[in-house]
Write a protein that holds these residues in place. Sequence first.
Motif, mmCIF file in Angstrom:
data_model
loop_
_atom_site.group_PDB
_atom_site.id
_atom_site.type_symbol
_atom_site.label_atom_id
_atom_site.label_comp_id
_atom_site.label_asym_id
_atom_site.label_seq_id
_atom_site.Cartn_x
_atom_site.Cartn_y
_atom_site.Cartn_z
ATOM 1 N N VAL A 1 103.879 32.726 24.446
ATOM 2 C CA VAL A 1 102.569 32.439 23.840
ATOM 3 C C VAL A 1 101.457 33.082 24.674
ATOM 4 O O VAL A 1 100.541 33.720 24.144
ATOM 5 C CB VAL A 1 102.344 30.907 23.741
ATOM 6 C CG1 VAL A 1 100.925 30.611 23.292
ATOM 7 C CG2 VAL A 1 103.329 30.286 22.785
ATOM 8 N N ASP B 1 99.936 27.921 20.039
ATOM 9 C CA ASP B 1 99.072 29.091 20.009
ATOM 10 C C ASP B 1 97.606 28.676 19.868
ATOM 11 O O ASP B 1 96.725 29.162 20.585
ATOM 12 C CB ASP B 1 99.493 29.891 18.764
ATOM 13 C CG ASP B 1 99.310 31.353 18.972
ATOM 14 O OD1 ASP B 1 99.533 31.802 20.100
ATOM 15 O OD2 ASP B 1 98.945 32.044 18.006
ATOM 16 N N THR B 2 97.368 27.767 18.940
ATOM 17 C CA THR B 2 96.013 27.319 18.644
ATOM 18 C C THR B 2 95.420 26.573 19.842
ATOM 19 O O THR B 2 94.249 26.748 20.182
ATOM 20 C CB THR B 2 96.025 26.386 17.412
ATOM 21 O OG1 THR B 2 96.706 27.075 16.371
ATOM 22 C CG2 THR B 2 94.642 26.044 16.952
ATOM 23 N N ARG C 1 94.349 29.281 22.161
ATOM 24 C CA ARG C 1 93.328 30.227 21.704
ATOM 25 C C ARG C 1 91.954 29.592 21.504
ATOM 26 O O ARG C 1 90.935 30.212 21.791
ATOM 27 C CB ARG C 1 93.760 30.867 20.383
ATOM 28 C CG ARG C 1 94.859 31.862 20.566
ATOM 29 C CD ARG C 1 95.190 32.550 19.277
ATOM 30 N NE ARG C 1 96.308 33.452 19.482
ATOM 31 C CZ ARG C 1 96.532 34.512 18.732
ATOM 32 N NH1 ARG C 1 95.746 34.794 17.733
ATOM 33 N NH2 ARG C 1 97.557 35.290 18.968
ATOM 34 N N ASP D 1 101.477 36.768 24.233
ATOM 35 C CA ASP D 1 100.884 37.089 22.939
ATOM 36 C C ASP D 1 99.355 37.069 23.039
ATOM 37 O O ASP D 1 98.661 37.891 22.437
ATOM 38 C CB ASP D 1 101.373 36.043 21.939
ATOM 39 C CG ASP D 1 101.337 36.567 20.528
ATOM 40 O OD1 ASP D 1 101.538 37.781 20.374
ATOM 41 O OD2 ASP D 1 101.105 35.770 19.605
ATOM 42 N N LEU D 2 98.877 36.119 23.820
ATOM 43 C CA LEU D 2 97.431 35.991 24.027
ATOM 44 C C LEU D 2 96.861 37.264 24.669
ATOM 45 O O LEU D 2 95.858 37.814 24.233
ATOM 46 C CB LEU D 2 97.167 34.780 24.923
ATOM 47 C CG LEU D 2 95.722 34.400 25.161
ATOM 48 C CD1 LEU D 2 95.171 33.655 23.957
ATOM 49 C CD2 LEU D 2 95.591 33.518 26.390
ATOM 50 N N ALA E 1 104.918 26.866 16.812
ATOM 51 C CA ALA E 1 104.337 28.041 17.462
ATOM 52 C C ALA E 1 102.826 28.082 17.220
ATOM 53 O O ALA E 1 102.034 28.356 18.132
ATOM 54 C CB ALA E 1 104.991 29.305 16.943
ATOM 55 N N PHE E 2 102.427 27.780 15.983
ATOM 56 C CA PHE E 2 100.999 27.798 15.630
ATOM 57 C C PHE E 2 100.232 26.755 16.441
ATOM 58 O O PHE E 2 99.130 27.020 16.938
ATOM 59 C CB PHE E 2 100.844 27.529 14.131
ATOM 60 C CG PHE E 2 99.432 27.268 13.702
ATOM 61 C CD1 PHE E 2 98.498 28.295 13.643
ATOM 62 C CD2 PHE E 2 99.000 25.984 13.362
ATOM 63 C CE1 PHE E 2 97.191 28.065 13.266
ATOM 64 C CE2 PHE E 2 97.690 25.742 12.988
ATOM 65 C CZ PHE E 2 96.789 26.780 12.932
ATOM 66 N N ASN F 1 98.290 34.842 10.493
ATOM 67 C CA ASN F 1 99.009 33.622 10.815
ATOM 68 C C ASN F 1 100.390 33.637 10.139
ATOM 69 O O ASN F 1 100.483 33.749 8.922
ATOM 70 C CB ASN F 1 98.165 32.439 10.302
ATOM 71 C CG ASN F 1 98.766 31.118 10.656
ATOM 72 O OD1 ASN F 1 99.956 31.028 10.927
ATOM 73 N ND2 ASN F 1 97.951 30.093 10.655
#
Lengths: 487, 284
Positions: B156, B77-78, B81, B159-160, B73-74, B233
């Motif tokens: 994702v 996500d990264t 982002r 979430d952003l 997920a990180f 995080n």
Amino acid sequence: MKRNAMFSLLFVVLAMFLLVAGCSSDDGSTGGSTENDNNTGEGDSGEEHDDSGLPPMTDEEITLTFGSWLTGEMNTYLAEKFMEKYPNIKVEVIEASGDLGWNDFLTNLASDGDLPDVFWYNGNLDVAIRNMWLGDFTEYFEADPETDRLLDTLVDVGYFDGERKLAAASAQFPFAVFLDENLFEQQNVEMPSPDWTYSEMLDLIEEMTIPEQGIYGVNMGTNLVTMAPIVNEDAYGEFGWDGERFDMTGEWADSVTKRAEFVRNGNHAPFGGTDEAEAAFGDRDIWAAETGKVAIHFDAFWTIGQFKLDAFTDKGINFVPYPVPRGDNAETLNKPAYVDLSSISPVTEHPREAYELMKFMGWGREGWEHRLEAFRSLTYDNGERVFNHPEGLPLLKDEELWEELRKLLPEGHYYDDYLERVKHPISLGGRVLPGFDWFLDEVYFGGEYGNVEDAVMNGEVNAHDVAGELTDLLNSYHQKSLDELFY
Amino acid sequence: MKIKRETIYGYVFILPWLIGFLGLVFYPMIQSFYFSLNDMRITPQGLRFVYTGFNNYLNVWLQDMFFIQELLAFSVDTLIRIPVIVVFALIIAMLLNQDVKFKGLFRTIFFLPVIVASGPVINQLVDQGATAIPMLDQDVIMSLLNAIFPVWFASVLSDLFNQIITILWYSGVQILLFLAALQKIDPNLYEAAKIDGGSSWECFWKITLPTIKPLILINLVYTLVSLANSGQNPIIVLIYQNMFNATRGYGFASAMAWMYAIIVGFMLLMIYLVFREKKSKRFS
């Protein structure tokens, strides 16, 4: 330029000095926890015994530390009463700071070598076992005449290896099943007897589910899966614990399936924060119990007072407490309860006195007499009462204590009936059964099936198919945790 | 060999940082590595260690299903982002580099969140929904995204949107770095380009972007590190939970932290390899 450089240098040196000063410790200790003496708890355990069978208390000036997460005012009040009785003993009450969980807070204290002489541990027993926080007070507990007056199901609690008394029950909050009397009356359904059975309760849940009126049969604040094995199998713990082994193939599998059915069939009120809750109540975050649309609500003793608040009565909600029903073929009156446990530090220099303090702050009669007084009269500085509802039930059989406590509850026969039937409390798993929470973390909520109860509810897993495998795993986690006791 | 006075001054000036690094970063790093090789108990008699080799590292992968889940997920996500933050920072930096009134005030405003929104403050803001754009209907966006993308990617993106303000708030330092680079560009270059008929768009691609390219790498690295270390995080939260977990404890949590650090290090290496300054073949 030169002068500027000198000023800059001076500034740097000053900043360094402030940094070093700010980071230094002020307690003067040099070695932290590693420098503690390893006292095995035999120090003051003299050979003389007083009339009670316990060794006499010391006459020396000593200090004991005490930590629990219960109301600070109560801890302070009881500590003062203890010091009045034993003027040579100073009790320092340690309160959790910051937003750390209680066990995390204890971990930090232990890492600094400051584990309190007497402490309560919250929930997960494995934390205390793994870090060897539990002192052995078998000698005192078994010599203490007051032990005979403990509620029968609480005596054996804390003998984790079957021999040594390492923790004692110090508070209990039995489960309660609340029935909305007004809703029952409205539907012309007779209120059950306080000696109702498990299957009667399941039938009532179905009978009181009236979709056309938006009424739900049940809302489970506490879990059917916790209740069923204890009341139906005469178990001494969650998940079919019979005192030696777990067995999830019987009542656990049946009850987790039943719960899933209730949720799927609309007998269970929608869970908070869901679209279903929004559609049913017009507010996705409202507590189902306060909508007036729930006939039976599972909870615990502590909610009795809350249901008497205007927020409920103004809406015409009249929840009255029932004990968890007895099993249809049960031989015992065992009922699930939140039982909090305490222990003494294995390195306390005053184990005899620590034991006395633990009893006073927990199950002991004298402490409970003061506790009742505190429930009645303790106030904050602004005159407001600290307790609108008693914080827990007695742990001794002494009728006088139960009668006094009864006076603090609302009027009505329901409360008499409830109190009469909650004297066989069975603690929840993680507090008294080594390895239980470990199993929950790694298997039950975070293993192959994800959250097992959700998986059953979503039809991904058949509870009866996985019960055998889960039983084996749970027993192996229990054994692994027991092995840690002898590490 | 005689050491220059400037060299000494230099070292003295970085001495506070060096002391802080050695005491508050390097020593805890060594300590956590030692913890990660041991089964650690916090007993009332003191800390106890049982050497377990690299078992904790193995267990991080074999026993904690959430670690892999959160790591994936990180990563996704990264990946989304970082470009959003860096591009936003570049746009704002270019706007702030224009000759506008109250330039200093605007710069302060954009940098202020870096100071104000420390861990606890930003957590409160997120909890209270202050980091979402209220006029955006989350449910509509979510159903739209779900219709277009697979669920894992849609969540994702959603979430952003949900944390768009926080994400943009993470841009303060990056804006400052870009601004510094933009101010170093010789205005004569733009002037010459304009004389040759270059449009603003061409100037951006041919002059601005190549000049600030080293700063893009720095900003990408900075953004990844700040996202990886953020208190919001979930992997940091997971490490914390394992630290106080009854059966795992500090050893397991330290191993998890090291594994995470290695993975973030690997991601940094990837960024470096893609965005590093390559020598032009023409001049080599």
